[in-house]
Design a protein around this motif. Sequence first.
Motif, PDB file in Angstrom:
ATOM      1  N   SER A 153       0.845  -1.194   0.000  1.00 18.73           N
ATOM      2  CA  SER A 153       0.000   0.000   0.000  1.00 18.73           C
ATOM      3  C   SER A 153       0.877   1.240   0.000  1.00 18.73           C
ATOM      4  O   SER A 153       1.819   1.343   0.792  1.00 18.73           O
ATOM      5  CB  SER A 153      -0.883   0.021   1.248  1.00 18.73           C
ATOM      6  N   VAL A 154       0.550   2.157  -0.912  1.00 23.50           N
ATOM      7  CA  VAL A 154       1.346   3.383  -1.039  1.00 23.50           C
ATOM      8  C   VAL A 154       0.420   4.588  -0.884  1.00 23.50           C
ATOM      9  O   VAL A 154      -0.583   4.682  -1.600  1.00 23.50           O
ATOM     10  CB  VAL A 154       2.052   3.429  -2.416  1.00 23.50           C
ATOM     11  N   PRO A 155       0.730   5.513   0.051  1.00 24.52           N
ATOM     12  CA  PRO A 155      -0.148   6.682   0.186  1.00 24.52           C
ATOM     13  C   PRO A 155       0.164   7.737  -0.877  1.00 24.52           C
ATOM     14  O   PRO A 155       1.316   7.871  -1.292  1.00 24.52           O
ATOM     15  CB  PRO A 155       0.216   7.211   1.583  1.00 24.52           C
ATOM     16  N   VAL A 156      -0.863   8.440  -1.324  1.00 25.18           N
ATOM     17  CA  VAL A 156      -0.655   9.572  -2.251  1.00 25.18           C
ATOM     18  C   VAL A 156      -1.001  10.828  -1.448  1.00 25.18           C
ATOM     19  O   VAL A 156      -2.122  10.945  -0.930  1.00 25.18           O
ATOM     20  CB  VAL A 156      -1.571   9.448  -3.489  1.00 25.18           C
ATOM     21  N   LEU A 157      -0.008  11.712  -1.290  1.00 25.89           N
ATOM     22  CA  LEU A 157      -0.198  12.877  -0.410  1.00 25.89           C
ATOM     23  C   LEU A 157      -0.614  14.118  -1.221  1.00 25.89           C
ATOM     24  O   LEU A 157      -0.200  14.273  -2.376  1.00 25.89           O
ATOM     25  CB  LEU A 157       1.101  13.176   0.349  1.00 25.89           C
TER      26      LEU A 157
ATOM     27  N   GLU B 245      -4.285  11.671   0.531  1.00 26.44           N
ATOM     28  CA  GLU B 245      -5.476  11.889  -0.283  1.00 26.44           C
ATOM     29  C   GLU B 245      -6.055  10.529  -0.705  1.00 26.44           C
ATOM     30  O   GLU B 245      -7.243  10.294  -0.636  1.00 26.44           O
ATOM     31  CB  GLU B 245      -5.089  12.706  -1.515  1.00 26.44           C
ATOM     32  N   TYR B 246      -5.154   9.657  -1.131  1.00 26.70           N
ATOM     33  CA  TYR B 246      -5.548   8.300  -1.540  1.00 26.70           C
ATOM     34  C   TYR B 246      -4.518   7.304  -1.030  1.00 26.70           C
ATOM     35  O   TYR B 246      -3.384   7.673  -0.741  1.00 26.70           O
ATOM     36  CB  TYR B 246      -5.550   8.151  -3.069  1.00 26.70           C
ATOM     37  N   VAL B 247      -4.932   6.036  -1.002  1.00 27.41           N
ATOM     38  CA  VAL B 247      -3.962   4.955  -0.791  1.00 27.41           C
ATOM     39  C   VAL B 247      -4.137   3.965  -1.945  1.00 27.41           C
ATOM     40  O   VAL B 247      -5.263   3.548  -2.243  1.00 27.41           O
ATOM     41  CB  VAL B 247      -4.191   4.232   0.555  1.00 27.41           C
ATOM     42  N   VAL B 248      -3.020   3.647  -2.615  1.00 30.55           N
ATOM     43  CA  VAL B 248      -3.075   2.678  -3.711  1.00 30.55           C
ATOM     44  C   VAL B 248      -2.594   1.328  -3.163  1.00 30.55           C
ATOM     45  O   VAL B 248      -1.497   1.225  -2.607  1.00 30.55           O
ATOM     46  CB  VAL B 248      -2.166   3.120  -4.888  1.00 30.55           C
TER      47      VAL B 248
END
Length: 369
Positions: free
Chosen positions: A108-112, A119-122
Amino acid sequence: MKSKDDDLLSVVLQCLDVGITVQDKKGEIIYANDAAASMIGFRSVLDLINAPLTRIREKFILYDKKGRPLDYNKLPGRKALENKKPSQTTLQFQKGRSSEKHWAQIKSVPVLDTSNNVEYVVNTFLDITKSKKEDERVNHFIATASHELKTPLAGIKAFNQLVARKFISQRFDNLPTFFARIDEKVDEVTKIINDFLDSTKIRAGVFDFNPEVFDFDEFVDTTIKDLQSIFPAHKIIKKGNAKRKIVGDRSRIRQVLTNLLGNARKYSPQSKEIVVTVAAVKKGVRVTVQDTGIGISQSELKKIFEPFYRGGKKYTGNVGGLGLGLHISSYIVKLHGGSMGVESEVGVGSTFHFTLPLMLKKYKKNNHF
Ligand code: ADP
């Protein structure tokens, strides 16, 4: 407005075997590809996206690597959301009411956003069940092989010590028997190593195979004669004849017959007869090997040709083996374009049969089925 590049990206993401979901900051899934939907147990991406988190969680039970129950809050998606850092884990999960456990690798990678808030987690999900099962099988095989090697090696050592004592005492009675036993034990070790090498060659698709023309009846008679001298306690009875010459790898086909006869002997400790029937069939030859031994249960019959599969102790007792013989034998028969099968009943006995064509239709040096 959606651009052409967005459409292309969406097609690419849908084609991947890796499951992908995107969660918003509340943890709701706002994007998923087909692989993710099917891995999680939904029929379509839309069903998954529209499902409340509680329904998604009901779809599966999570376990950690060691098989202990795992809380949903420990998933990397949740960690990425809380810690604003990428997170990954390997876990096991059980889908729906199925008792089968699958393995997955989740990243899981967070998008800041510009204010450094998530803002999102991929999330990406990789189903690694197949490779994990393969690892388990190989580990189990290594443990079994070590055990199986220790037994004949201990025998060789013991007989060697007896031989040494005979020389010290200058009494040479029994020496021929001791040497014969050492020879048998060396053959056992060689068989284990050869079976292991063969199974490795099958996996690599480089199984050696050298066809020649030979008389099938003469071949069966010689094989039975050689084995009969090694299995004095069992009588091998031959019925019928093929009256045919065939094209095939003689030593590989001998391996098949030897393995079937070896099993008939191993798994028939109480009965004393093994019947080999040879017949000509349309454009080929057929061999059956029948014993009246312990038999094989219906549930085991489906698995016995799989590599490393060994019957349960309940049936096989302490009979040794690696679980490779039938796998290699059925591979050899297939390589010739033939087929192999079995009928069996627990407590009554087993009948293994294989059919080989007279000629090899197509033969490739590197074979994968
Ligand atoms: P191994 O004999 O080394 O276990 P095989 O691949 O030859 O490996 O056989 C796989 C399994 O099939 C055995 O462990 C045994 O449970 C079963 N089996 C094979 N042949 C027989 C037989 N003739 N009678 C009963 N069980 C058999």
